[in-house]
Each structure stands twice: as structure tokens, then as C-alpha cells.
Write an enzyme that holds these catalytic residues in place. Structure first.
Site, short mmCIF file in Angstrom:
data_model
loop_
_atom_site.label_atom_id
_atom_site.label_comp_id
_atom_site.label_asym_id
_atom_site.label_seq_id
_atom_site.Cartn_x
_atom_site.Cartn_y
_atom_site.Cartn_z
N ARG A 1 8.88 -50.21 -20.59
CA ARG A 1 8.71 -48.80 -20.97
C ARG A 1 9.90 -47.99 -20.51
O ARG A 1 10.34 -48.11 -19.37
CB ARG A 1 7.43 -48.23 -20.36
N ARG B 1 6.03 -45.36 -27.53
CA ARG B 1 6.09 -46.14 -26.31
C ARG B 1 5.55 -47.55 -26.48
O ARG B 1 4.58 -47.76 -27.18
CB ARG B 1 5.42 -45.45 -25.15
N ASP C 1 1.65 -47.41 -22.44
CA ASP C 1 1.37 -46.17 -21.73
C ASP C 1 0.07 -46.39 -20.96
O ASP C 1 -0.96 -46.73 -21.55
CB ASP C 1 1.20 -45.02 -22.73
N ASP D 1 -2.45 -44.56 -18.25
CA ASP D 1 -2.78 -43.27 -17.65
C ASP D 1 -3.99 -43.40 -16.74
O ASP D 1 -5.00 -44.00 -17.12
CB ASP D 1 -3.13 -42.24 -18.73
#
Length: 173
Positions: A94, A103, A106, A108
Site C-alpha cells: 500500500r 488502494r 485498506d 481500518d
């Protein structure tokens, strides 16, 4: 039983082979020190959402994403979890060219127990969690009963109140 806090991780990808990369991120997560993978939603093909609150350098059209939500139990601090997620992203290639860029992966931190945290680059619950169908649909699949610590509403309740009409399609395995 493993000690620690239950946390939820959002997974997304829209470059290369997004489904493979999402699965690969889960493999990395499962072997991360201090983290036990408890459960994972189905994978969903999702229509990109343009963040109005992020200055855009990328064109408004992007490839669709693959998204999922994972439940973990962790002995790590919230900052420790964030560092582990960022390490996995880096290991998978990334780059952070600019906000909102397509991307390869990702990851989170969506929730960390019932904590509310605001420390510069670490905000928990994730600040847009409650506005995103591509997060709430998979979240509801594995933990619809979880209460958003800032709003006092379950994930199912948040999902039922959504204005987001972007497509979220379960990928059949």
C-alpha cells in the site's frame, strides 16, 4: 479463552485482484502478534463512495471495491492495533499517495471495545462508519447487535437509518 478487547476491522481493496488481496490481508491479520481473528463477514463487491470531506486529486470514477469486516480479540492497545494494520498494509504494497486514492489494501480500525478515542491519526469509532453501507452491511452480518459507543445505537439500527444507497453486493463463494 483469550484475554483482550474485541475490536472490528474494516477491509477494502480496489486495485489488482481485490478479493485475493482482502483474503491475504486476513491471513496477515490472523498471524499478527497480539491479535486473534474471531470472525469474518462475507466479502462484498461495493460501489465506490466519494468522500465530499476529502480534497480530491483522483478522478471521481474508481474501480469497485471488495469489502469485509473482521472481528478480532486483541491484547494490543488501540495504537498497537493501528500500527499492526499499517504494517500489514505496508507489507502488501500500500502506498499513500493522497487521500481517497485507489488502494491495494485498506485496513481500518472501526471499533475498539466501547472506547471513544480522538488522537490525531487515531479516531475510534471510525469517523465515517455510521454513514457507509459498505461497512455496515458486512458488520451487521457478524455483529449486528454491537452498539456504536458514541451514538448508543446498534449496527443494525445505524444500517436501517442509512441514506447511503450505493450498491453493496455479497460475493458468492
Amino acid at each position: 479463552m483469550v484475554d483482550g478487547v474485541i475490536a472490528y476491522i474494516g477491509i477494502g481493496s480496489n486495485l489488482g485482484d481485490p478479493l485475493w488481496q482482502s483474503r491475504e490481508a486476513l491471513r496477515h491479520l490472523a498471524v499478527s502478534s497480539g491479535i486473534v481473528l474471531q470472525g469474518v463477514s462475507s466479502f462484498y463487491k461495493t460501489e465506490p463512495v466519494i468522500n465530499d470531506d476529502i480534497p480530491r486529486k483522483a478522478p471521481d470514477s474508481q474501480e469497485w471495491f471488495v469489502n469485509a469486516v473482521a472481528e478480532i480479540r486483541t491484547a494490543l492497545s488501540p495504537r498497537g492495533v493501528l500500527n499492526a494494520l499499517q504494517l500489514i498494509e505496508k507489507q502488501m504494497g500500500r502506498t499513500r499517495d493522497f487521500k481517497g486514492a485507489p488502494r491495494i489494501i485498506d485496513l481500518d480500525l472501526l471499533l475498539y471495545g466501547q472506547e471513544v478515542i480522538s488522537e490525531g491519526d487515531l479516531t475510534v469509532p471510525h469517523p465515517r462508519l455510521h454513514r457507509r453501507r459498505f461497512v455496515l452491511e458486512p458488520f451487521c452480518e457478524i455483529a449486528s447487535y454491537v452498539i456504536h459507543p458514541a451514538f448508543g445505537v446498534s449496527m443494525r439500527g445505524l444500517c436501517e437509518r442509512l441514506d447511503d444507497r450505493k450498491a453493496v453486493l455479497k460475493i458468492q463463494n
